[in-house]
Design a protein around this motif. Sequence first.
Motif, PDB file in Angstrom:
ATOM      1  N   PHE A  75     -94.103  66.510   8.459  1.00  0.00           N
ATOM      2  CA  PHE A  75     -93.147  67.244   9.297  1.00  0.00           C
ATOM      3  C   PHE A  75     -91.940  67.662   8.471  1.00  0.00           C
ATOM      4  CE2 PHE A  75     -89.609  64.242  10.059  1.00  0.00           C
ATOM      5  CZ  PHE A  75     -90.148  63.079   9.495  1.00  0.00           C
ATOM      6  N   CYS A  76     -91.361  68.782   8.874  1.00  0.00           N
ATOM      7  CA  CYS A  76     -90.128  69.250   8.244  1.00  0.00           C
ATOM      8  C   CYS A  76     -89.021  69.192   9.289  1.00  0.00           C
ATOM      9  CB  CYS A  76     -90.294  70.686   7.750  1.00  0.00           C
ATOM     10  SG  CYS A  76     -88.675  71.418   7.363  1.00  0.00           S
ATOM     11  N   PRO A  77     -87.981  68.385   9.046  1.00  0.00           N
ATOM     12  CA  PRO A  77     -86.895  68.250  10.014  1.00  0.00           C
ATOM     13  C   PRO A  77     -85.758  69.257   9.792  1.00  0.00           C
ATOM     14  CG  PRO A  77     -86.599  66.665   8.244  1.00  0.00           C
ATOM     15  CD  PRO A  77     -87.837  67.463   7.899  1.00  0.00           C
ATOM     16  N   HIS A  78     -85.907  70.080   8.772  1.00  0.00           N
ATOM     17  CA  HIS A  78     -84.798  70.952   8.321  1.00  0.00           C
ATOM     18  C   HIS A  78     -84.729  72.288   9.052  1.00  0.00           C
ATOM     19  CE1 HIS A  78     -86.273  68.597   4.682  1.00  0.00           C
ATOM     20  NE2 HIS A  78     -85.107  68.058   4.966  1.00  0.00           N
ATOM     21  N   HIS A  79     -83.618  72.966   8.855  1.00  0.00           N
ATOM     22  CA  HIS A  79     -83.510  74.383   9.241  1.00  0.00           C
ATOM     23  C   HIS A  79     -82.450  75.001   8.329  1.00  0.00           C
ATOM     24  CE1 HIS A  79     -82.888  78.086  11.460  1.00  0.00           C
ATOM     25  NE2 HIS A  79     -84.036  77.843  12.072  1.00  0.00           N
ATOM     26  N   SER A 100     -82.329  75.030   2.896  1.00  0.00           N
ATOM     27  CA  SER A 100     -83.488  75.926   2.732  1.00  0.00           C
ATOM     28  C   SER A 100     -84.517  75.160   1.917  1.00  0.00           C
ATOM     29  CB  SER A 100     -83.096  77.189   1.973  1.00  0.00           C
ATOM     30  OG  SER A 100     -82.195  77.918   2.747  1.00  0.00           O
ATOM     31  N   CYS A 101     -85.356  74.430   2.598  1.00  0.00           N
ATOM     32  CA  CYS A 101     -86.276  73.520   1.913  1.00  0.00           C
ATOM     33  C   CYS A 101     -87.584  74.208   1.570  1.00  0.00           C
ATOM     34  CB  CYS A 101     -86.532  72.332   2.827  1.00  0.00           C
ATOM     35  SG  CYS A 101     -87.266  72.849   4.381  1.00  0.00           S
ATOM     36  N   GLU A 102     -88.381  73.506   0.819  1.00  0.00           N
ATOM     37  CA  GLU A 102     -89.721  73.991   0.459  1.00  0.00           C
ATOM     38  C   GLU A 102     -90.754  73.588   1.498  1.00  0.00           C
ATOM     39  OE1 GLU A 102     -91.339  75.953  -1.813  1.00  0.00           O
ATOM     40  OE2 GLU A 102     -89.251  76.604  -1.884  1.00  0.00           O
ATOM     41  N   CYS A 103     -90.356  72.657   2.404  1.00  0.00           N
ATOM     42  CA  CYS A 103     -91.358  72.157   3.345  1.00  0.00           C
ATOM     43  C   CYS A 103     -91.460  72.990   4.624  1.00  0.00           C
ATOM     44  CB  CYS A 103     -91.147  70.675   3.666  1.00  0.00           C
ATOM     45  SG  CYS A 103     -89.486  70.121   3.994  1.00  0.00           S
ATOM     46  N   ARG A 104     -90.376  73.644   5.028  1.00  0.00           N
ATOM     47  CA  ARG A 104     -90.450  74.390   6.287  1.00  0.00           C
ATOM     48  C   ARG A 104     -91.391  75.587   6.143  1.00  0.00           C
ATOM     49  NH1 ARG A 104     -87.991  75.711  11.205  1.00  0.00           N
ATOM     50  NH2 ARG A 104     -87.706  77.936  11.485  1.00  0.00           N
ATOM     51  N   LYS A 105     -92.399  75.633   7.031  1.00  0.00           N
ATOM     52  CA  LYS A 105     -93.268  76.808   7.043  1.00  0.00           C
ATOM     53  C   LYS A 105     -92.405  78.033   7.342  1.00  0.00           C
ATOM     54  CE  LYS A 105     -95.624  74.632  10.253  1.00  0.00           C
ATOM     55  NZ  LYS A 105     -96.551  74.335  11.375  1.00  0.00           N
TER      56      LYS A 105
HETATM   57 ZN   LIG Z   1     -88.052  70.914   5.231  1.00  0.00          ZN
END
Ligand SMILES: [Zn+2]
Length: 178
Positions: free
Chosen positions: A88-92, A103-108
């Motif tokens: 899961f990606c908790p970021h935005h 701005s992460c690499e995990c968020r689709k």
């Molecule tokens: Zn993320």
Amino acid sequence: MNKALFLDRDGIINIDHGYVYRQEDFEFVEGIFELCKAAQRLGYIIIVITNQSGIGRGRYTEEDFHQLTHWMKQQFTHQGVHITDVYFCPHHPTKAKGNYLTSCECRKPNPGMVLSAAKEHKIDVKQSIFVGDKISDMQAAEAAGIHNRVLVASHYDDHKQVEAQRIAKLSDAIAFVD
Ligand SMILES: [Zn+2]
Ligand SMILES: O=P(O)(O)OC[C@@H](O)[C@H]1O[C@@H](OP(=O)(O)O)[C@@H](O)[C@@H](O)[C@@H]1O
Ligand SMILES: [Mg+2]
């Protein structure tokens, strides 16, 4: 090397009522267990790849997410389905608070979660399949090197150009698992 059925969560496993984090709002999508059982029979491991910006937005906590995930995996177990892992990606990038604002690499549509899963579970992406309900799922899958991409129609489909096999409902996805 393993082959995997990558599943988006909201809109594929459960109906996307918007930032679902409680059991009582978690409604399984018709056909999800049959799809997983068919994939399992053919030797796929099952991995969930989900954006959870509701955490970063402060709507619910990581602990809430983990509790729901634990319960969700139990429901699959009761159906004879083993979920190997949940990413899961908790970021935005603009709407999250504190450390989640990134701005992460995990968020689709980024492929970070798929690439981590591939590494950690020795998955051959070329033999794998991604089933999602948003263009961003297909973009993440494509960027990770997954050729077999299935997009289930949803109100999120803005008909942007994306190469994917478009289907009307989740139960149609079974035809693409081979
Ligand atoms: Zn993320
Ligand atoms: O479909 P997956 O990846 O499993 O999860 C998506 C959810 O985290 C939420 O993603 C949000 O988008 P933003 O994260 O706010 O762009 C909205 O679409 C919500 O309705 C949805 O519940
Ligand atoms: Mg979704």
